[in-house]
Design an enzyme around this catalytic site. Structure first.
Site, mmCIF file in Angstrom:
data_model
loop_
_atom_site.group_PDB
_atom_site.id
_atom_site.type_symbol
_atom_site.label_atom_id
_atom_site.label_comp_id
_atom_site.label_asym_id
_atom_site.label_seq_id
_atom_site.Cartn_x
_atom_site.Cartn_y
_atom_site.Cartn_z
ATOM 1 N N ASP A 14 0.842 -1.198 0.000
ATOM 2 C CA ASP A 14 0.000 0.000 0.000
ATOM 3 C C ASP A 14 0.878 1.248 0.000
ATOM 4 O OD1 ASP A 14 -1.921 1.996 0.490
ATOM 5 O OD2 ASP A 14 -3.064 0.704 1.827
ATOM 6 N N HIS A 16 -0.471 4.528 0.068
ATOM 7 C CA HIS A 16 -1.288 5.693 0.434
ATOM 8 C C HIS A 16 -0.576 6.509 1.516
ATOM 9 C CE1 HIS A 16 -4.360 3.174 -1.498
ATOM 10 N NE2 HIS A 16 -4.875 4.334 -1.843
#
Length: 139
Positions: A14, A16
Site C-alpha cells: 500500500d 497511500h
C-alpha cells in the site's frame, strides 16, 4: 514517565501516504514520539523500528483492502522479537469489499490487535484511545 513511542506506517504493498502524514502530524502534536516508517512497509520494518526505539505501540494503516492478509502473524512476530504486550492498532480500509465491521473487528482481535478502526474513523478517536492506553504520556 517519558513520552509514549509509537511506530506508524502503511503496511504491505500500500502506497497511500496522505493519511499516514496526517496521522504522524496529529499524533506528534498530541505529545507522542512518532517513528514513521512510511509506506510500502513489511511487518519486519514495523517490528525492527519498534525494537530499535523501545516503542510502546505499533499503528498499522492500510487503505488498499489487503490489510487483513498483510497483518496476519504480526502479533506472533512481535512476541518472538521481544515485543510481548506491545499495543497494536490497525485502521483504514483493511478488508476487501463491504463487510460487517463487527465481524472484521473480531478477526483482527483474534489476530492480536488491541484497537481496530473502520474506514472514516476520525483522528480524535485514535488520540482518545492513545490517551486511554498511555495515560502517563507527557507533552
Amino acid at each position: 514517565m517519558a513520552k509514549a513511542t509509537v511506530v506508524l506506517g502503511v503496511i504491505g504493498s500500500d502506497c497511500h501516504a496522505v493519511g499516514n502524514k496526517i496521522l504522524d502530524y496529529s499524533i506528534s502534536r498530541a505529545g507522542y514520539n512518532v517513528i514513521n516508517i512510511g509506506v510500502l512497509s513489511p511487518q519486519e520494518d514495523f517490528i525492527n523500528a519498534a525494537v530499535e526505539t523501545n516503542a510502546d505501540a505499533i499503528l498499522v494503516s492500510s487503505l488498499y483492502g489487503q490489510g487483513e492478509l498483510d497483518c496476519q502473524g504480526l502479533r506472533e512476530k512481535c512476541d518472538e522479537a521481544g515485543l510481548k504486550g506491545i499495543k497494536l492498532y490497525v485502521g483504514g480500509n483493511i478488508v476487501v469489499g463491504k463487510q460487517d465491521f463487527n465481524e472484521v473487528k473480531k478477526r483482527f482481535q483474534k489476530m492480536g490487535f488491541d484497537r481496530i478502526y473502520p474506514p472514516g474513523t476520525s483522528i480524535e478517536t485514535t488520540l482518545r484511545d492513545l490517551a486511554e492506553d498511555f495515560p502517563d504520556n507527557e507533552e
